[in-house]
Design a protein around this motif. Structure first.
Motif, mmCIF file in Angstrom:
data_model
loop_
_atom_site.group_PDB
_atom_site.id
_atom_site.type_symbol
_atom_site.label_atom_id
_atom_site.label_comp_id
_atom_site.label_asym_id
_atom_site.label_seq_id
_atom_site.Cartn_x
_atom_site.Cartn_y
_atom_site.Cartn_z
ATOM 1 N N GLY A 1 -31.425 -23.581 47.829
ATOM 2 C CA GLY A 1 -32.862 -23.771 47.715
ATOM 3 C C GLY A 1 -33.663 -22.484 47.730
ATOM 4 N N LYS A 2 -32.974 -21.351 47.488
ATOM 5 C CA LYS A 2 -33.651 -20.050 47.543
ATOM 6 C C LYS A 2 -33.440 -19.260 46.261
ATOM 7 C CE LYS A 2 -33.181 -19.956 52.560
ATOM 8 N NZ LYS A 2 -32.594 -19.275 53.739
ATOM 9 N N GLY A 3 -33.165 -19.982 45.189
ATOM 10 C CA GLY A 3 -32.894 -19.323 43.922
ATOM 11 C C GLY A 3 -34.074 -18.552 43.371
ATOM 12 N N LEU A 4 -35.279 -19.113 43.503
ATOM 13 C CA LEU A 4 -36.466 -18.460 42.957
ATOM 14 C C LEU A 4 -36.676 -17.091 43.600
ATOM 15 C CD1 LEU A 4 -38.746 -19.278 40.901
ATOM 16 C CD2 LEU A 4 -40.151 -19.766 42.903
ATOM 17 N N ALA A 5 -36.572 -17.043 44.924
ATOM 18 C CA ALA A 5 -36.779 -15.779 45.632
ATOM 19 C C ALA A 5 -35.682 -14.774 45.292
ATOM 20 C CB ALA A 5 -36.822 -16.023 47.140
ATOM 21 N N PHE A 6 -34.423 -15.234 45.269
ATOM 22 C CA PHE A 6 -33.326 -14.314 44.968
ATOM 23 C C PHE A 6 -33.437 -13.777 43.540
ATOM 24 C CE2 PHE A 6 -29.178 -13.439 43.087
ATOM 25 C CZ PHE A 6 -28.744 -12.411 43.925
ATOM 26 N N ALA A 7 -33.716 -14.652 42.591
ATOM 27 C CA ALA A 7 -33.807 -14.211 41.199
ATOM 28 C C ALA A 7 -34.942 -13.208 41.025
ATOM 29 C CB ALA A 7 -34.002 -15.413 40.284
ATOM 30 N N HIS A 8 -36.056 -13.433 41.705
ATOM 31 C CA HIS A 8 -37.172 -12.492 41.608
ATOM 32 C C HIS A 8 -36.782 -11.139 42.178
ATOM 33 C CE1 HIS A 8 -41.368 -11.082 43.012
ATOM 34 N NE2 HIS A 8 -41.183 -10.725 41.755
ATOM 35 N N GLU A 9 -36.172 -11.147 43.347
ATOM 36 C CA GLU A 9 -35.790 -9.875 43.977
ATOM 37 C C GLU A 9 -34.737 -9.140 43.156
ATOM 38 O OE1 GLU A 9 -37.320 -8.491 46.377
ATOM 39 O OE2 GLU A 9 -38.523 -10.162 47.148
#
Length: 215
Positions: free
Chosen positions: A114-122
């Motif tokens: 559930g943390k794909g958006l944050a990881f992909a952005h970083e």
């Protein structure tokens, strides 16, 4: 009521990078959950794409992505290394693709949590923001930490479950096509696809019609 949407994203797509920070901000400031759905880039799915494309395509794309970054004040530099191993003289894509395989699988492992958006952005900020050797040293570990993830844990999952992760990534691509598009970045909200970094305001407008509220 929390709204939901899916963001189809490629780590090799400069336009995905130019969109994801704004989508992340939207998800953090408004009552909407945006799930990352990583896909492999065209260079993997259609290796002959660059060989058969119009000669002006690459030149225009390079010009456009730079001005989009400047317009929005987004740091932008050439990826070092390129996530795709490619001979730019011939446009031929290499069969072995260690960088894009690893980073896309890491993105899918992050999405499972559930943390794909944050990881992909970083991670995209490293790849497209100009970090040299983004795939080495502590770069990705730092990106994972900023997304509240542990890179060692993600990497272990990538090593243990590459086929399962690839199956999920392939399922993402199939879902994108079933939603009515094929390219990235595409946000799908309420069954409606919004393709491109220039459709973010329109996607938000549609969400507001459906009751989007600030947190």
């Amino acid at each position: 009521m929390t709204l939901t949407a899916d963001l189809y994203f490629s780590f090799r797509s400069p336009y995905s990078y130019l969109a994801i920070g704004r989508y992340r901000e939207l998800a953090e400031t408004h009552d909407v959950h945006i799930a990352l759905r990583p896909v492999y880039p065209l260079a993997v799915r259609q290796p002959d794409f660059f060989e058969r494309n119009h000669p002006n395509w690459l030149r225009y794309t390079l010009t456009d992505m730079m001005r989009v970054a400047q317009f929005h004040g987004i740091p932008f530099g050439p990826p070092r290394p390129d996530p795709i191993v490619q001979d730019f003289a011939t446009r031929k894509i290499a069969e072995d693709q260690p960088h894009i395989r690893r980073i896309t699988r890491l993105g899918q492992a992050a999405a499972r949590r559930g943390k794909g958006l944050a990881f992909a952005h970083e991670a995209a900020r490293l790849i497209w923001g100009g970090a040299e050797g983004w795939n080495e040293g502590g770069h990705l570990a730092g990106a994972a930490q900023r997304a509240d993830l542990d890179l060692a844990e993600l990497d272990a999952e990538v090593c243990e479950e590459p086929d399962q992760l690839d199956a999920e990534i392939a399922s993402n691509q199939q879902a994108l096509e079933e939603a009515g598009h094929w390219g990235v970045p595409t946000l799908v909200f309420d069954g409606e696809p919004f393709f491109g970094q220039d459709r973010i305001d329109m996607a938000r407008w549609r969400m507001e019609q459906k009751g989007l509220q600030k947190r």
